[in-house]
Design an enzyme around this catalytic site. Structure first.
Site, PDB file in Angstrom:
ATOM      1  N   ASP A 255      15.749   2.772 -19.068  1.00  0.00           N
ATOM      2  CA  ASP A 255      17.639   1.543 -19.018  1.00  0.00           C
ATOM      3  C   ASP A 255      18.293   1.388 -20.060  1.00  0.00           C
ATOM      4  O   ASP A 255      18.931   1.613 -19.856  1.00  0.00           O
ATOM      5  CB  ASP A 255      16.566   0.223 -18.212  1.00  0.00           C
ATOM      6  CG  ASP A 255      15.783   0.875 -16.801  1.00  0.00           C
ATOM      7  OD1 ASP A 255      15.816   1.630 -16.324  1.00  0.00           O
ATOM      8  OD2 ASP A 255      15.507  -0.162 -16.171  1.00  0.00           O
TER       9      ASP A 255
ATOM     10  N   GLY B  72       7.214  -3.307 -21.944  1.00  0.00           N
ATOM     11  CA  GLY B  72       7.685  -2.267 -19.914  1.00  0.00           C
ATOM     12  C   GLY B  72       7.069  -1.322 -19.813  1.00  0.00           C
ATOM     13  O   GLY B  72       6.366  -0.623 -21.031  1.00  0.00           O
ATOM     14  N   PHE B  73       7.721  -0.600 -19.369  1.00  0.00           N
ATOM     15  CA  PHE B  73       6.638   0.545 -18.905  1.00  0.00           C
ATOM     16  C   PHE B  73       6.728   1.521 -19.939  1.00  0.00           C
ATOM     17  O   PHE B  73       6.273   2.167 -20.739  1.00  0.00           O
ATOM     18  CB  PHE B  73       7.686   1.695 -17.159  1.00  0.00           C
ATOM     19  CG  PHE B  73       6.712   1.366 -16.297  1.00  0.00           C
ATOM     20  CD1 PHE B  73       5.749   1.164 -15.974  1.00  0.00           C
ATOM     21  CD2 PHE B  73       8.050  -0.123 -15.804  1.00  0.00           C
ATOM     22  CE1 PHE B  73       5.427   0.871 -14.441  1.00  0.00           C
ATOM     23  CE2 PHE B  73       7.137  -0.219 -14.748  1.00  0.00           C
ATOM     24  CZ  PHE B  73       6.313  -0.456 -14.095  1.00  0.00           C
ATOM     25  N   GLY B  74       8.309   1.640 -21.299  1.00  0.00           N
ATOM     26  CA  GLY B  74       8.371   3.253 -22.107  1.00  0.00           C
ATOM     27  C   GLY B  74       7.677   2.705 -22.400  1.00  0.00           C
ATOM     28  O   GLY B  74       7.550   3.306 -23.606  1.00  0.00           O
TER      29      GLY B  74
ATOM     30  N   GLU C 125      13.873  -3.207   0.826  1.00  0.00           N
ATOM     31  CA  GLU C 125      12.527  -3.589   0.677  1.00  0.00           C
ATOM     32  C   GLU C 125      12.900  -5.131   0.994  1.00  0.00           C
ATOM     33  O   GLU C 125      12.278  -5.835   1.814  1.00  0.00           O
ATOM     34  CB  GLU C 125      12.105  -3.275  -1.195  1.00  0.00           C
ATOM     35  CG  GLU C 125      11.725  -2.419  -0.768  1.00  0.00           C
ATOM     36  CD  GLU C 125      11.169  -1.689  -2.161  1.00  0.00           C
ATOM     37  OE1 GLU C 125      10.445  -0.694  -2.580  1.00  0.00           O
ATOM     38  OE2 GLU C 125      11.558  -2.384  -3.175  1.00  0.00           O
TER      39      GLU C 125
ATOM     40  N   VAL D 112      14.016  -9.893 -29.680  1.00  0.00           N
ATOM     41  CA  VAL D 112      14.635  -9.157 -31.157  1.00  0.00           C
ATOM     42  C   VAL D 112      16.342  -9.487 -31.323  1.00  0.00           C
ATOM     43  O   VAL D 112      16.987  -9.511 -29.846  1.00  0.00           O
ATOM     44  CB  VAL D 112      15.305  -7.476 -30.994  1.00  0.00           C
ATOM     45  CG1 VAL D 112      15.905  -7.155 -31.938  1.00  0.00           C
ATOM     46  CG2 VAL D 112      13.089  -7.521 -31.493  1.00  0.00           C
TER      47      VAL D 112
ATOM     48  N   GLY E 211       9.908  -4.255 -26.747  1.00  0.00           N
ATOM     49  CA  GLY E 211       9.819  -4.103 -25.382  1.00  0.00           C
ATOM     50  C   GLY E 211       8.446  -3.182 -24.316  1.00  0.00           C
ATOM     51  O   GLY E 211       8.236  -2.247 -25.456  1.00  0.00           O
TER      52      GLY E 211
END
Length: 490
Positions: A319, A14-16, A172, A80, A12
């Protein structure tokens, strides 16, 4: 004798996952980062793409370019399929079988329709660039169809926009649609007045933004009302189709001895957007087959060092992880994933130098710096500790935070210029209607992602209802923040 470099696989980007890789710069390890896309997506601004405020390339950056100067990192494009915890390998599809000494799972979450995946076709969520471009297409096409139809009922349907889920993403989106109709498109059509469009924001609970203090949530409702957004609460969606949504609404009428009851209603709309819940990625179910415990949403139950029970070399962050601190589940926000990524990187770096000896690890602790949500131009709410902001000041704070955390100088510069131009002119340059190829994740085969064109049958779906039904919706919620948690101050 130099100790061999250990193998770290991160799933992944993403942010992490990205933060983990960056924090391992200079460590005595070889890092392989696997992601199904070749770019890192700045998800907090995804709604801006959906509402034609920004182009996809302005909120995304190639993972390879981000990590280009980090010699110990290799980036692979693949998905994966499975993890073999006993053999310490992952099946990365076309990338083959990858062995690891350390594994970091940071694959994020997916939109949840609470068992009604067939709704996705009519109410797309907002988790990817493909989702955002499809929502943009549907919204803009609705105005185009309204312009050319002579059927007043069909026009009302086309000019009614429903956002399900009263979390930050829903707020938003609703505010952005209202601004698009009232300002950006107000002078672009001849047969319709876009300002007459109705935007309805739906929430399952008693109020919007349950993760914010009640006074800030009330401020958000007031700011939405200024844009003409109708806020509906205490209603539950029981079905979504091409003509809108069927609703179960809490009635105000008291029944003797029974209290208030429920009524069924129908919301007549051509464009429904879903922001009401998330669930864990499907990889969690495959981990469960190996005995890894999951929660009800499919998130991995991790220990206080973010590792999987029984597998100290495997971590789940962001998440996809169920991490409790002081008895409370950490929210699904980017700072949690980023802080967990840096924490896990420190454990890996220390462990790679321990010659196989056990290392002392302190539990992960999340530092909450605050959160914010934008409602529209010059409208937002924010909280940092005891400090609460709303309106223009909160919007300025929101703008600074988002521009600052965008990756890459070019992205920051372009986004800042785009926002400045939009603020002065109320114009948006990304109002393109394109063929997206989008299809629901739950349905590999889809005849068409385009809502059906107007037909000769009754515009209200032959339900025998008034042409202007009472528009009330309620969405189910998960026990984590709906859609997307508030934009955090990282």
């Amino acid at each position: 004798m130099t100790e061999p470099r250990q193998r770290v696989v991160i799933v992944g980007g993403g942010f992490g996952g990205l933060e983990t890789a960056k924090a391992l710069a200079g460590a005595h390890v070889d890092v392989t980062l696997v992601d199904r896309t070749n770019y890192h997506l700045f998800q907090p601004l995804l709604y801006q793409v959906a509402m034609a405020g920004l182009s996809p390339a302005e909120i995304a950056a190639p993972i390879r370019s981000i990590l280009a100067e980090q010699d110990n990192v290799r980036v692979m494009l693949g998905e994966v399929r499975n993890v073999d915890l006993q053999r310490k390998t992952i099946d990365a599809g076309s990338c083959g079988i990858l062995p690891y000494d350390w594994l970091v799972l940071a694959i994020g979450a997916k939109t949840s329709y609470f068992g009604h995946d067939d709704w996705e076709r009519f109410a797309p969520g907002l988790k990817s660039i493909e989702d955002a471009v499809e929502i943009r297409r549907r919204v803009l096409v609705a105005f185009e169809r309204a312009e050319r139809t002579d059927d007043e009922r069909e026009r009302r349907k086309l000019l009614t926009f429903v956002v399900i889920g009263g979390g930050p993403t829903g707020v938003e989106l609703a505010g952005a649609i209202a601004e698009l109709a009232r300002f950006v498109l107000s002078e672009d059509f001849r047969s319709i007045d876009p300002r007459s469009a109705r935007v309805i924001l739906v929430e399952a609970g008693a109020r919007l933004l349950p993760s914010f203090p009640e006074d800030l949530a009330r401020s958000a409702v007031d700011q939405l009302s200024e844009l003409g957004v109708e806020v509906r609460t205490n209603a539950r969606v029981v079905n979504i189709g091409p003509d809108g949504a069927d609703l179960e609404v809490v009635s105000d009428n008291e029944l003797p001895g029974l209290g208030s009851g429920k009524e069924l209603d129908h919301l007549f709309s051509a464009t429904v957007v879903w922001s009401a819940g998330v669930r864990a990625n499907d990889l969690g179910a495959r981990l469960a087959a190996e005995g890894v415990p999951l929660d009800r949403q499919g998130r991995v139950l991790v220990k206080d060092d973010c590792s999987l029970p029984g597998f100290p070399e495997v971590f789940a962050i962001g998440d996809m992880a169920h991490f409790e601190e002081n008895g409370k589940l950490l929210p699904g926000v980017s700072p949690v994933a980023m802080q967990q990524g840096r924490y896990v990187a420190r454990i890996i770096s220390k462990g790679s130098r321990s010659n196989g000896q056990p290392i002392e690890v302190k539990p992960f602790r999340y530092l909450d710096k605050g959160s914010m949500a934008t409602i529209g131009r010059s409208r937002a709410i924010a909280q940092a500790g005891k400090i609460k902001l709303s309106g223009f000041v909160a919007w300025l704070a929101w703008l600074v935070v988002h521009v600052w955390y965008l990756i890459g100088f070019r992205n920051r510069f372009v986004v800042l210029l785009t926002w400045a131009w939009s603020y002065v002119s109320y114009k948006r340059g990304a109002r393109l209607i394109t063929t997206t190829g989008w299809k629901p994740e739950s349905s590999p085969k889809l005849e068409s992602s385009v809502p059906p064109p107007p037909s000769s049958r009754r515009a209200d779906g032959s339900r025998g209802r008034s042409s202007v039904p009472r528009e009330v919706v309620r969405s189910p919620e998960s026990d984590r923040q709906p859609g997307r948690a508030p934009t955090p101050i990282s």
